[in-house]
Design a protein around this motif. Sequence first.
Motif, PDB file in Angstrom:
ATOM      1  N   LYS A  11       0.806  -1.221   0.000  1.00 14.10           N
ATOM      2  CA  LYS A  11       0.000   0.000   0.000  1.00 14.10           C
ATOM      3  C   LYS A  11       0.838   1.270   0.000  1.00 14.10           C
ATOM      4  CE  LYS A  11      -3.855  -2.225   2.272  1.00 14.10           C
ATOM      5  NZ  LYS A  11      -4.819  -2.212   3.345  1.00 14.10           N
ATOM      6  N   ILE A  12       2.157   1.100  -0.123  1.00 12.23           N
ATOM      7  CA  ILE A  12       3.064   2.234  -0.069  1.00 12.23           C
ATOM      8  C   ILE A  12       3.874   2.297  -1.371  1.00 12.23           C
ATOM      9  CG2 ILE A  12       5.103   3.187   1.098  1.00 12.23           C
ATOM     10  CD1 ILE A  12       4.082   1.865   3.661  1.00 12.23           C
ATOM     11  N   ALA A  13       4.139   3.519  -1.830  1.00 10.04           N
ATOM     12  CA  ALA A  13       5.015   3.710  -2.987  1.00 10.04           C
ATOM     13  C   ALA A  13       6.155   4.624  -2.564  1.00 10.04           C
ATOM     14  CB  ALA A  13       4.243   4.329  -4.142  1.00 10.04           C
ATOM     15  N   TYR A  14       7.352   4.306  -3.031  1.00 12.09           N
ATOM     16  CA  TYR A  14       8.528   5.132  -2.764  1.00 12.09           C
ATOM     17  C   TYR A  14       8.863   5.892  -4.043  1.00 12.09           C
ATOM     18  CZ  TYR A  14       8.822   2.308   1.405  1.00 12.09           C
ATOM     19  OH  TYR A  14       8.526   1.683   2.587  1.00 12.09           O
ATOM     20  N   ILE A  15       8.995   7.191  -3.920  1.00 10.74           N
ATOM     21  CA  ILE A  15       9.215   8.072  -5.066  1.00 10.74           C
ATOM     22  C   ILE A  15      10.615   8.665  -4.971  1.00 10.74           C
ATOM     23  CG2 ILE A  15       8.328  10.063  -6.348  1.00 10.74           C
ATOM     24  CD1 ILE A  15       6.243   7.735  -5.865  1.00 10.74           C
ATOM     25  N   ASN A  16      11.398   8.503  -6.032  1.00 13.25           N
ATOM     26  CA  ASN A  16      12.749   9.042  -6.057  1.00 13.25           C
ATOM     27  C   ASN A  16      12.931   9.867  -7.320  1.00 13.25           C
ATOM     28  OD1 ASN A  16      15.657   9.266  -6.475  1.00 13.25           O
ATOM     29  ND2 ASN A  16      15.776   7.884  -4.729  1.00 13.25           N
ATOM     30  N   THR A  17      13.259  11.147  -7.141  1.00 16.82           N
ATOM     31  CA  THR A  17      13.525  12.057  -8.255  1.00 16.82           C
ATOM     32  C   THR A  17      14.625  13.018  -7.832  1.00 16.82           C
ATOM     33  OG1 THR A  17      11.986  13.787  -7.538  1.00 16.82           O
ATOM     34  CG2 THR A  17      11.079  12.042  -8.941  1.00 16.82           C
ATOM     35  N   PRO A  18      15.192  13.747  -8.788  1.00 18.96           N
ATOM     36  CA  PRO A  18      16.088  14.831  -8.389  1.00 18.96           C
ATOM     37  C   PRO A  18      15.291  15.877  -7.612  1.00 18.96           C
ATOM     38  CG  PRO A  18      16.256  14.379 -10.737  1.00 18.96           C
ATOM     39  CD  PRO A  18      15.102  13.601 -10.227  1.00 18.96           C
ATOM     40  N   PHE A  19      15.975  16.677  -6.806  1.00 21.42           N
ATOM     41  CA  PHE A  19      15.291  17.723  -6.054  1.00 21.42           C
ATOM     42  C   PHE A  19      14.635  18.707  -7.011  1.00 21.42           C
ATOM     43  CE2 PHE A  19      15.045  21.998  -4.399  1.00 21.42           C
ATOM     44  CZ  PHE A  19      14.349  21.793  -3.220  1.00 21.42           C
ATOM     45  N   GLN A  20      13.369  19.024  -6.735  1.00 22.15           N
ATOM     46  CA  GLN A  20      12.646  20.077  -7.451  1.00 22.15           C
ATOM     47  C   GLN A  20      11.570  20.550  -6.480  1.00 22.15           C
ATOM     48  OE1 GLN A  20       9.729  21.207  -8.889  1.00 22.15           O
ATOM     49  NE2 GLN A  20      10.724  22.646 -10.261  1.00 22.15           N
ATOM     50  N   ALA A  21      11.667  21.788  -6.039  1.00 21.23           N
ATOM     51  CA  ALA A  21      10.826  22.303  -4.950  1.00 21.23           C
ATOM     52  C   ALA A  21       9.334  22.128  -5.219  1.00 21.23           C
ATOM     53  CB  ALA A  21      11.154  23.771  -4.684  1.00 21.23           C
ATOM     54  N   GLU A  22       8.875  22.488  -6.408  1.00 20.39           N
ATOM     55  CA  GLU A  22       7.444  22.378  -6.722  1.00 20.39           C
ATOM     56  C   GLU A  22       6.965  20.933  -6.613  1.00 20.39           C
ATOM     57  OE1 GLU A  22       4.375  23.043 -10.472  1.00 20.39           O
ATOM     58  OE2 GLU A  22       6.384  23.893 -10.593  1.00 20.39           O
ATOM     59  N   PHE A  23       7.780  19.997  -7.089  1.00 25.56           N
ATOM     60  CA  PHE A  23       7.412  18.581  -7.029  1.00 25.56           C
ATOM     61  C   PHE A  23       7.360  18.106  -5.577  1.00 25.56           C
ATOM     62  CE2 PHE A  23       8.289  13.980  -7.455  1.00 25.56           C
ATOM     63  CZ  PHE A  23       7.204  13.640  -8.259  1.00 25.56           C
ATOM     64  N   ASN A  24       8.326  18.535  -4.771  1.00 25.82           N
ATOM     65  CA  ASN A  24       8.343  18.138  -3.359  1.00 25.82           C
ATOM     66  C   ASN A  24       7.118  18.671  -2.612  1.00 25.82           C
ATOM     67  OD1 ASN A  24      10.753  16.974  -4.003  1.00 25.82           O
ATOM     68  ND2 ASN A  24      11.988  18.230  -2.672  1.00 25.82           N
ATOM     69  N   VAL A  25       6.720  19.915  -2.904  1.00 23.33           N
ATOM     70  CA  VAL A  25       5.519  20.492  -2.286  1.00 23.33           C
ATOM     71  C   VAL A  25       4.289  19.689  -2.698  1.00 23.33           C
ATOM     72  CG1 VAL A  25       3.997  22.524  -2.283  1.00 23.33           C
ATOM     73  CG2 VAL A  25       6.467  22.809  -2.001  1.00 23.33           C
ATOM     74  N   PHE A  26       4.226  19.314  -3.966  1.00 18.53           N
ATOM     75  CA  PHE A  26       3.119  18.488  -4.462  1.00 18.53           C
ATOM     76  C   PHE A  26       3.037  17.166  -3.693  1.00 18.53           C
ATOM     77  CE2 PHE A  26       1.943  14.939  -7.253  1.00 18.53           C
ATOM     78  CZ  PHE A  26       0.633  15.281  -7.567  1.00 18.53           C
TER      79      PHE A  26
END
Length: 188
Positions: A11-26
């Motif tokens: 029931k959990i998903a792990y999300i890995n991306t480069p840092f991007q402030a707008e995406f992190n806020v989302f």
Amino acid sequence: MFRIEVVEAEKIAYINTPFQAEFNVFLKNKCAGKWDKQRSAWCVATEFVGDIREKMKEIFGHDDTFCEKLVSLKITFHKKIVGQEITIFSRTILFQKSNEIKKGYGVVIPANTYRLQKNEIEIDAGTTVILRDFPLPKLAEVQILDENVEVKIIHDEYDVEMLKSEKKQLCERLCEIEKILQKMEDEK
């Protein structure tokens, strides 16, 4: 290529991306995401994965399931740039963390061309930045409205000073990783 990854586990998903402030806020506000230090990834309920992939396409130009042709961009700022976070085409160039300036993933910028001044990041006029792994189709979607920014697609062009700068940054990061790993070993 920078890593964009969605790993689903029950029931959990792990999300890995480069840092991007707008995406992190989302992730934090819209998906009730929590940062998992152990995995260096965002942890969210799997019900949000579809929305997250759509946001990845919007922000990064692709999601974890498909990536079109990637290119490197040579971006020259002809006037001084000032801000809390410096982004172009939704990709973070520089951001602040713990009173330090950090580079976005895939960014190469000479160290002597930027600084923290009155709690804002300044990039000198004339600075050239290399932005690696940029989706070519996304470049066609964006418009450069500022004549003070010049963007070129580069193909296997290597600038000796930029390579030296990138090498130094990578060596510094490897030292940081070594310290973190040593600390983790010591805590066992």
